[in-house]
Enzyme design. Structure first.
Site, PDB file in Angstrom:
ATOM      1  CG  ASN A  12      45.522  42.071  34.808  1.00 24.48           C
ATOM      2  OD1 ASN A  12      45.195  42.163  33.622  1.00 24.48           O
ATOM      3  ND2 ASN A  12      46.557  41.343  35.218  1.00 24.48           N
ATOM      4  CE  LYS A  14      45.322  37.773  35.936  1.00 22.08           C
ATOM      5  NZ  LYS A  14      46.079  36.776  36.666  1.00 22.08           N
ATOM      6  CG  HIS A  96      50.839  40.616  35.295  1.00 26.30           C
ATOM      7  ND1 HIS A  96      50.883  39.242  35.323  1.00 26.30           N
ATOM      8  CD2 HIS A  96      49.871  40.986  36.164  1.00 26.30           C
ATOM      9  CE1 HIS A  96      49.962  38.805  36.178  1.00 26.30           C
ATOM     10  NE2 HIS A  96      49.334  39.847  36.694  1.00 26.30           N
ATOM     11  CD  GLU A  98      48.982  36.077  34.706  1.00 23.94           C
ATOM     12  OE1 GLU A  98      48.374  36.823  33.929  1.00 23.94           O
ATOM     13  OE2 GLU A  98      48.494  35.632  35.763  1.00 23.94           O
ATOM     14  CD  GLU A 166      49.953  41.584  40.604  1.00 27.87           C
ATOM     15  OE1 GLU A 166      48.750  41.586  40.846  1.00 27.87           O
ATOM     16  OE2 GLU A 166      50.424  41.319  39.487  1.00 27.87           O
ATOM     17  N   GLY A 172      46.111  34.144  41.413  1.00 28.55           N
ATOM     18  CA  GLY A 172      45.158  33.159  40.904  1.00 28.55           C
ATOM     19  C   GLY A 172      45.142  31.842  41.654  1.00 28.55           C
ATOM     20  CB  SER A 211      44.445  35.278  46.038  1.00 30.28           C
ATOM     21  OG  SER A 211      44.888  34.323  45.090  1.00 30.28           O
ATOM     22  N   GLY A 233      41.186  37.856  38.979  1.00 28.08           N
ATOM     23  CA  GLY A 233      39.926  37.121  38.881  1.00 28.08           C
ATOM     24  C   GLY A 233      38.717  37.885  39.404  1.00 28.08           C
TER      25      GLY A 233
HETATM   26  C1  PEP Z   1      46.894  39.534  38.842  1.00 24.74           C
HETATM   27  O1  PEP Z   1      46.966  38.786  37.885  1.00 24.74           O
HETATM   28  O2  PEP Z   1      47.418  40.656  38.772  1.00 24.74           O
HETATM   29  C2  PEP Z   1      46.194  39.057  40.034  1.00 24.74           C
HETATM   30  C3  PEP Z   1      46.437  39.670  41.163  1.00 24.74           C
HETATM   31  O3  PEP Z   1      45.341  37.987  39.887  1.00 24.74           O
HETATM   32  P1  PEP Z   1      44.364  37.373  41.002  1.00 24.74           P
HETATM   33  O4  PEP Z   1      43.692  38.524  41.712  1.00 24.74           O
HETATM   34  O5  PEP Z   1      43.405  36.535  40.237  1.00 24.74           O
HETATM   35  O6  PEP Z   1      45.224  36.595  41.936  1.00 24.74           O
END
Ligand code: PEP
Length: 250
Positions: A12, A14, A96, A98, A166, A172, A211, A233
């Protein structure tokens, strides 16, 4: 992993990426293999068409990060599932955290978007997950149950739907639940999917996200009912994303 379910490793991006990052897509496309897992990068709308062209004839799929619940109409600035499909994507992330936080998206709204993705003959990646407070209050399973019941359309199948668990506090942040906690909530999600959708729920992929990195991928991806990952990320760097793909055990 779950026996007989092919893992999906999904990135992803973003709100990251311009044409300068397209070579990363090319490197990822050259490095993935469809033999033991499926691979997907969800890009901003602006890159979908070019990324999909770069991936033609490779095992890498391209997806989007959101869509509107309607297929067309007076919705200035929005993009529909059929438009995204026309640009070359096969998957769309919906709900998601966010988007739930930044745009006030509700389970009902996520349900409508997921249905729009399915109606376009695409695959919806429906995101669920608890806040830190909800986990500390011992409500992670309850939150997952209510998001599953509220966000997943009844016609969902193992082909047109993927669930991404998640925990919001892990996205993040570098924080990750213990392997026992991941195993426990993924087992809970599996049971809820089976009671909602029967055999389709038993065969549906449940991704872990939050993460996920090259350093923890092997152990997390080996957990029962973890059928791949949704990666933020670490999906921006081809070397990291490919290292996570290579952590899938055949
Ligand atoms: C995400 O935004 O779906 C995500 C899992 O981000 P990260 O891997 O950066 O924690």
């Amino acid at each position: 992993m779950t026996p007989n379910i092919k893992p999906l490793i999904a990135g992803n991006w973003k709100m990251n990426g311009t044409s300068e990052q397209l070579p990363e897509i090319k490197v990822i496309a050259a490095g993935v293999s469809a033999a033991t897992y499926d691979a997907l990068i969800c890009t901003p709308f602006t890159l979908i068409d070019r990324a999909a062209r770069l991936c033609a004839d490779t095992a890498l799929h391209i997806g989007a990060e959101d869509c509107h619940a309607n297929s067309s109409g007076a919705h200035t600035g929005d993009v529909s599932a059929p438009m995204i499909k026309d640009a070359g994507a096969h998957h769309i992330i919906v709900g998601h955290s966010e988007r739930r936080t930044d745009h006030g998206e509700t389970d009902q709204g996520v349900h409508e978007k997921a249905q729009a993705v399915q109606d376009a003959d695409m695959t919806a990646i429906i995101c669920i997950g608890e806040t830190r407070q909800e986990r500390e209050d011992g409500r992670a399973n309850t939150v997952a149950t209510s998001q599953i019941k509220g966000s997943i359309p009844p016609q969902s199948t193992a082909t047109n739907t993927v669930i991404a668990y998640e925990p919001i506090w892990a996205i993040g942040t570098g924080l990750v639940p213990s392997n026992e906690d991941i195993a426990s909530i993924h087992a809970h999600i599996r049971n809820e999917l089976i009671s909602l959708l029967g055999e389709e729920g038993a065969a549906m992929r449940i991704l872990y996200g939050g993460s996920l990195k090259p350093g923890n991928a092997e152990e997390i991806l080996a957990i029962q009912n973890v059928d791949g990952g949704l990666i933020g990320g670490a999906s921006l760097k081809s070397a990291d994303f490919l290292a996570i793909c290579n952590a899938v055990k055949s």
